[in-house]
Enzyme design. Structure first.
Site, PDB file in Angstrom:
ATOM      1  N   CYS A  34       2.892  16.924  -6.451  1.00  0.00           N
ATOM      2  CA  CYS A  34       2.476  17.183  -7.830  1.00  0.00           C
ATOM      3  C   CYS A  34       3.627  17.823  -8.594  1.00  0.00           C
ATOM      4  CB  CYS A  34       1.273  18.135  -7.812  1.00  0.00           C
ATOM      5  SG  CYS A  34       0.784  18.743  -9.441  1.00  0.00           S
ATOM      6  N   LYS A  44       0.860  -1.184   0.000  1.00  0.00           N
ATOM      7  CA  LYS A  44       0.000   0.000   0.000  1.00  0.00           C
ATOM      8  C   LYS A  44       0.894   1.231   0.000  1.00  0.00           C
ATOM      9  CE  LYS A  44      -2.146   0.910   3.836  1.00  0.00           C
ATOM     10  NZ  LYS A  44      -3.128   0.883   4.926  1.00  0.00           N
ATOM     11  N   HIS A  86      -0.272  15.690 -14.210  1.00  0.00           N
ATOM     12  CA  HIS A  86      -1.731  15.572 -14.433  1.00  0.00           C
ATOM     13  C   HIS A  86      -2.168  16.311 -15.692  1.00  0.00           C
ATOM     14  CE1 HIS A  86      -1.312  19.252 -11.975  1.00  0.00           C
ATOM     15  NE2 HIS A  86      -2.328  19.679 -12.723  1.00  0.00           N
ATOM     16  N   CYS A 119       0.021  15.237  -5.329  1.00  0.00           N
ATOM     17  CA  CYS A 119      -0.489  14.551  -6.524  1.00  0.00           C
ATOM     18  C   CYS A 119      -1.692  13.667  -6.172  1.00  0.00           C
ATOM     19  CB  CYS A 119       0.615  13.686  -7.122  1.00  0.00           C
ATOM     20  SG  CYS A 119       0.076  12.709  -8.547  1.00  0.00           S
ATOM     21  N   CYS A 136      -3.153  12.199  -9.168  1.00  0.00           N
ATOM     22  CA  CYS A 136      -3.345  11.486 -10.431  1.00  0.00           C
ATOM     23  C   CYS A 136      -2.468  10.240 -10.531  1.00  0.00           C
ATOM     24  CB  CYS A 136      -3.068  12.409 -11.622  1.00  0.00           C
ATOM     25  SG  CYS A 136      -1.316  12.755 -11.921  1.00  0.00           S
TER      26      CYS A 136
HETATM   27  S1  FES Z   1      -1.979  15.759  -9.607  1.00  0.00           S
HETATM   28 FE1  FES Z   1      -0.560  14.270 -10.212  1.00  0.00          FE
HETATM   29  S2  FES Z   1       1.037  15.415 -11.057  1.00  0.00           S
HETATM   30 FE2  FES Z   1      -0.391  16.888 -10.468  1.00  0.00          FE
END
Ligand code: FES
Length: 100
Positions: A70, A41, A74, A59, A61
């Site tokens: 991030c 996990k 994304h 992040c 994504c």
């Molecule tokens: S939300 Fe994943 S790189 Fe920005």
């Protein structure tokens, strides 16, 4: 209310009413394509006192090279897939609410 036309959702359902379009996307498989796959996990802990100032940008994504932070990956993901994911931004400069 915006008027939208839903045409295709590859891994989800699309429900259309006469005035409103509601899109529900459900991942059929894994949402993490490559980050620390050997771990059971992926969980990260950051002390509030060590958050970057004035904003900590995390992040959501699962495509950032600097995960859990991030790095803008994304944007490419959204452009390629039509998705709309973005980061969690914590404003570390904002004053904490007064305790009651
Ligand atoms: S939300 Fe994943 S790189 Fe920005």
């Amino acid at each position: 209310m915006a008027t939208l036309r839903a045409t295709t959702v590859s891994q989800g359902r699309v429900a259309v009413s006469s005035r409103r379009v509601s899109v529900v996307v459900r991942a059929d498989g894994q949402i993490n394509p490559s980050i620390r796959k050997s771990e059971e996990k992926v969980a990260d802990f950051v002390k509030a006192s060590e958050l970057p100032k004035p904003k900590a940008v995390f992040c959501r994504c699962w495509r950032a090279e600097k995960f859990p932070y991030c790095d803008g990956a994304h944007l490419k993901h959204n452009k390629e897939t039509g998705d709309n994911v973005g980061p969690l931004v914590i404003d570390t400069a904002a004053a904490a609410p007064a305790s009651q």
